[in-house]
Design a protein around this motif. Structure first.
Motif, PDB file in Angstrom:
ATOM      1  N   GLY A 238       0.852  -1.184   0.000  1.00  0.00           N
ATOM      2  CA  GLY A 238       0.000   0.000   0.000  1.00  0.00           C
ATOM      3  C   GLY A 238       0.890   1.237   0.000  1.00  0.00           C
ATOM      4  N   SER A 239       0.312   2.393   0.348  1.00  0.00           N
ATOM      5  CA  SER A 239       1.062   3.656   0.338  1.00  0.00           C
ATOM      6  C   SER A 239       0.763   4.448   1.604  1.00  0.00           C
ATOM      7  CB  SER A 239       0.684   4.487  -0.892  1.00  0.00           C
ATOM      8  OG  SER A 239       0.905   3.763  -2.087  1.00  0.00           O
ATOM      9  N   ILE A 240       1.637   5.426   1.898  1.00  0.00           N
ATOM     10  CA  ILE A 240       1.441   6.336   3.028  1.00  0.00           C
ATOM     11  C   ILE A 240       1.636   7.767   2.534  1.00  0.00           C
ATOM     12  CG2 ILE A 240       2.117   6.956   5.366  1.00  0.00           C
ATOM     13  CD1 ILE A 240       3.381   4.235   5.684  1.00  0.00           C
ATOM     14  N   ASP A 241       0.603   8.580   2.668  1.00  0.00           N
ATOM     15  CA  ASP A 241       0.663  10.003   2.320  1.00  0.00           C
ATOM     16  C   ASP A 241       1.064  10.776   3.578  1.00  0.00           C
ATOM     17  OD1 ASP A 241       0.400  12.507   1.317  1.00  0.00           O
ATOM     18  OD2 ASP A 241      -1.774  12.437   1.036  1.00  0.00           O
TER      19      ASP A 241
ATOM     20  N   LYS B 196       4.850  -2.341   2.631  1.00  0.00           N
ATOM     21  CA  LYS B 196       4.193  -3.599   2.950  1.00  0.00           C
ATOM     22  C   LYS B 196       2.985  -3.362   3.861  1.00  0.00           C
ATOM     23  CE  LYS B 196       8.339  -6.497   2.670  1.00  0.00           C
ATOM     24  NZ  LYS B 196       9.235  -7.413   3.419  1.00  0.00           N
ATOM     25  N   VAL B 197       1.943  -4.160   3.646  1.00  0.00           N
ATOM     26  CA  VAL B 197       0.762  -4.037   4.497  1.00  0.00           C
ATOM     27  C   VAL B 197       1.137  -4.373   5.935  1.00  0.00           C
ATOM     28  CG1 VAL B 197      -0.815  -4.583   2.611  1.00  0.00           C
ATOM     29  CG2 VAL B 197       0.052  -6.427   4.047  1.00  0.00           C
ATOM     30  N   GLY B 198       0.437  -3.756   6.867  1.00  0.00           N
ATOM     31  CA  GLY B 198       0.716  -3.950   8.283  1.00  0.00           C
ATOM     32  C   GLY B 198       0.905  -2.612   8.971  1.00  0.00           C
ATOM     33  N   THR B 199       1.312  -2.666  10.235  1.00  0.00           N
ATOM     34  CA  THR B 199       1.507  -1.462  11.036  1.00  0.00           C
ATOM     35  C   THR B 199       2.967  -1.035  10.996  1.00  0.00           C
ATOM     36  OG1 THR B 199      -0.304  -2.088  12.504  1.00  0.00           O
ATOM     37  CG2 THR B 199       1.238  -0.438  13.321  1.00  0.00           C
TER      38      THR B 199
ATOM     39  N   ASN C 258       2.208   5.813  14.711  1.00  0.00           N
ATOM     40  CA  ASN C 258       2.077   4.522  14.036  1.00  0.00           C
ATOM     41  C   ASN C 258       0.939   4.606  13.031  1.00  0.00           C
ATOM     42  OD1 ASN C 258       4.117   3.196  15.496  1.00  0.00           O
ATOM     43  ND2 ASN C 258       2.734   2.792  17.186  1.00  0.00           N
ATOM     44  N   VAL C 259       1.100   3.917  11.897  1.00  0.00           N
ATOM     45  CA  VAL C 259       0.086   3.944  10.850  1.00  0.00           C
ATOM     46  C   VAL C 259      -0.064   2.535  10.293  1.00  0.00           C
ATOM     47  CG1 VAL C 259       1.788   4.571   9.101  1.00  0.00           C
ATOM     48  CG2 VAL C 259      -0.622   5.055   8.703  1.00  0.00           C
ATOM     49  N   THR C 260      -1.301   2.141   9.986  1.00  0.00           N
ATOM     50  CA  THR C 260      -1.582   0.815   9.438  1.00  0.00           C
ATOM     51  C   THR C 260      -1.847   0.921   7.947  1.00  0.00           C
ATOM     52  OG1 THR C 260      -2.513   0.067  11.537  1.00  0.00           O
ATOM     53  CG2 THR C 260      -3.052  -1.229   9.595  1.00  0.00           C
ATOM     54  N   VAL C 261      -1.135   0.119   7.173  1.00  0.00           N
ATOM     55  CA  VAL C 261      -1.237   0.129   5.714  1.00  0.00           C
ATOM     56  C   VAL C 261      -2.045  -1.081   5.266  1.00  0.00           C
ATOM     57  CG1 VAL C 261       0.056   0.022   3.550  1.00  0.00           C
ATOM     58  CG2 VAL C 261       0.966   1.319   5.495  1.00  0.00           C
TER      59      VAL C 261
END
Length: 473
Positions: free
Chosen positions: A172-175, A204-207, A223-226
């Motif tokens: 996934g992605s993180i903005d 990678k998916v996950g926290t 912390n962010v979950t993808v």
């Protein structure tokens, strides 16, 4: 032409093979097999003369004699009773792999008691026709074994005899955004080489942990979950370690205002002059637009013949205002929402206020509690949790006209001055006394050539800077 695997041949074949394995093992498991699991028991035969006596082994009623069955190897307590005879209590020892026979004779209840005779019959080899030992069923064992073998064979055929291909990982992605921008981004402790605002792809998916680092600001951690094929968002408000502005360089670095009677620097002072407009309806606000403060000490020198003060936890024209009216000798704490004017929360008179002169205001904010100082005198405190984070600035009450339709000309005569603005996050400062801020040199982000001079009194610093020409880097 489709291959055998594509046509479903392997699936059909594996189904019939699985069914065949199950059938064979169920049939085989229905037969008796010569091998059995040995138990730690021995066969026991207990005979009494006369017969028909009640027998108890280890306290458990076993019926009437003669008794024949299996007991665990080792010692057992035997009690035999029969009406008209003396009870018999003995301890017997059962051995494994042989038939243990015990013979007891009762003594009648007469004055001359006879000693009960225990006859141990000569041990004989176990006879083929002896009672069969209880054994555990082996049917379940064969059924389970058949299922396992059939499952392995079926899965092998379904794969066409090939190794299972490695499952592809999901991404996934993180903005990542921040105010101010330009913060270095660390993902799970590793430097990404990227700065805000940006989008991190192929995560990678996950926290994951996100850390943002920027000069003059405290590190930001979250912390962010993808999730697969989705974009997670991080919107960070970076907290400043410290702020010091004396305007001696003729520039108001990172300061902005609401455009109503704009603020500017003159003679080393931040000033706002009157603006003569038709029916003005706004107060004048200016604020430092670089970074936020949460728990802090904020101090500035201010001067005006009108109501003037400090705004804090300020964002989008919302927050708190600590102001003084030198004409009335009163101080007031306001709260303001973006769509309305300041609303008073608390107001008191104070003799610490100087009329027609400079006043030093200070706010110490810790969580929901605020403490207020005027010219190094604590004048009050208040608790409110409506706003928890924001920027710091200056407020000047221009007394706007409240009703626009009936206004013909309403002059704005308010003039305000500000100087020596100091704001420090609580994690970066100490208080030597309730009235003076001390900044550890290592944490001081005001990059001066001689930072130790900041430990002197504020007025002495200003004089020394003018005399020695200390310049801002």
């Amino acid at each position: 032409m489709k291959s055998l695997r594509e046509s479903g041949y392997f699936k059909t074949l594996s189904f019939f093979l699985l069914l065949s394995f199950l059938t064979v093992f169920v049939i085989l498991s229905s037969f008796s097999f010569p091998f059995e699991q040995e138990e730690d028991k021995g066969e026991v035969l207990i005979i009494t003369t006369p017969e028909g006596a009640s027998i108890f082994i280890d306290g458990e009623d076993k019926g009437l004699t003669p008794f024949q069955g299996f007991l665990k190897t080792g010692k057992h307590k035997v009690k035999i009773e029969k009406e008209g005879f003396e009870p018999i209590e003995r301890e017997i020892v059962v051995e494994k792999g042989k038939k243990n026979i015990f013979d007891f004779t009762f003594a009648s209840l007469t004055p001359a008691k006879e000693i009960p005779i225990e006859k141990k019959v000569e041990e004989k080899p176990m006879m083929k026709e002896r009672i069969e030992k209880p054994r555990k069923s082996t049917k379940l064992l064969y059924i389970v074994g058949g299922l396992a073998v059939a499952g392995v064979a079926g899965s092998f055929l379904l794969r066409g005899g090939k190794k299972e291909e490695k499952k592809e990982e999901d991404f996934g992605s993180i903005d990542v955004k921040s105010d101010p921008t330009g913060a270095r981004i660390y993902l799970d402790g590793s430097d990404t080489g990227r700065e805000t605002d940006t989008v991190l792809t192929n995560v990678k998916v996950g926290t994951h942990s996100i850390t943002l680092k920027k000069p003059r600001c405290l590190d930001y951690n979250t912390n962010v979950t993808v999730y697969k094929n989705q974009t997670a968002k991080v919107d960070a408000k970076l907290l400043l370690q410290s702020l010091y502005e004396d305007f001696n360089d003729g520039v108001a670095n990172d300061w902005v205002d609401n455009g109503f009677g704009p603020w500017r620097v003159e003679n080393g002072v931040y000033v706002r002059y009157p603006t003569y407009v038709l029916c003005h309806t706004k107060n004048s606000y200016a604020w430092h637009n670089y970074g936020y403060f949460k728990d802090f000490t904020y101090q500035a020198d201010i001067k005006s013949e009108d109501e003037i003060g400090l705004s804090f936890r300020w964002e989008s024209y919302s927050g708190y205002i600590f102001a003084i009216d030198s004409y009335k000798f009163t101080w007031t704490l306001y709260t303001k929402e973006s769509s309305g004017g300041p609303q008073p929360l608390k107001s008191e008179k104070s003799s610490a206020i100087r009329r027609h002169n400079w006043n030093t205001l200070k706010v110490v904010a810790s969580g929901s509690k605020f403490t207020f100082y005027i010219n190094e005198v604590m004048v009050g405190s208040y608790e409110d949790s409506k706003y928890s984070i924001g920027k710091v600035g200056i407020f000047l009450n221009t007394y706007p006209f409240p009703v626009f339709p009936f206004c013909v000309f309403w002059p704005d005569n308010a003039t305000g001055y500000a100087d020596n603005v100091i704001a420090v996050s609580s994690t970066s400062y100490q208080l030597e006394s309730p009235f003076r801020i001390l900044l550890p040199p290592k944490e001081l982000l005001i990059e001066r050539s001689k930072p130790e001079k900041f430990w002197e009194e504020k007025k002495d610093i200003d004089k020394r800077k003018r005399k020695e020409g200390i310049e801002r880097k």
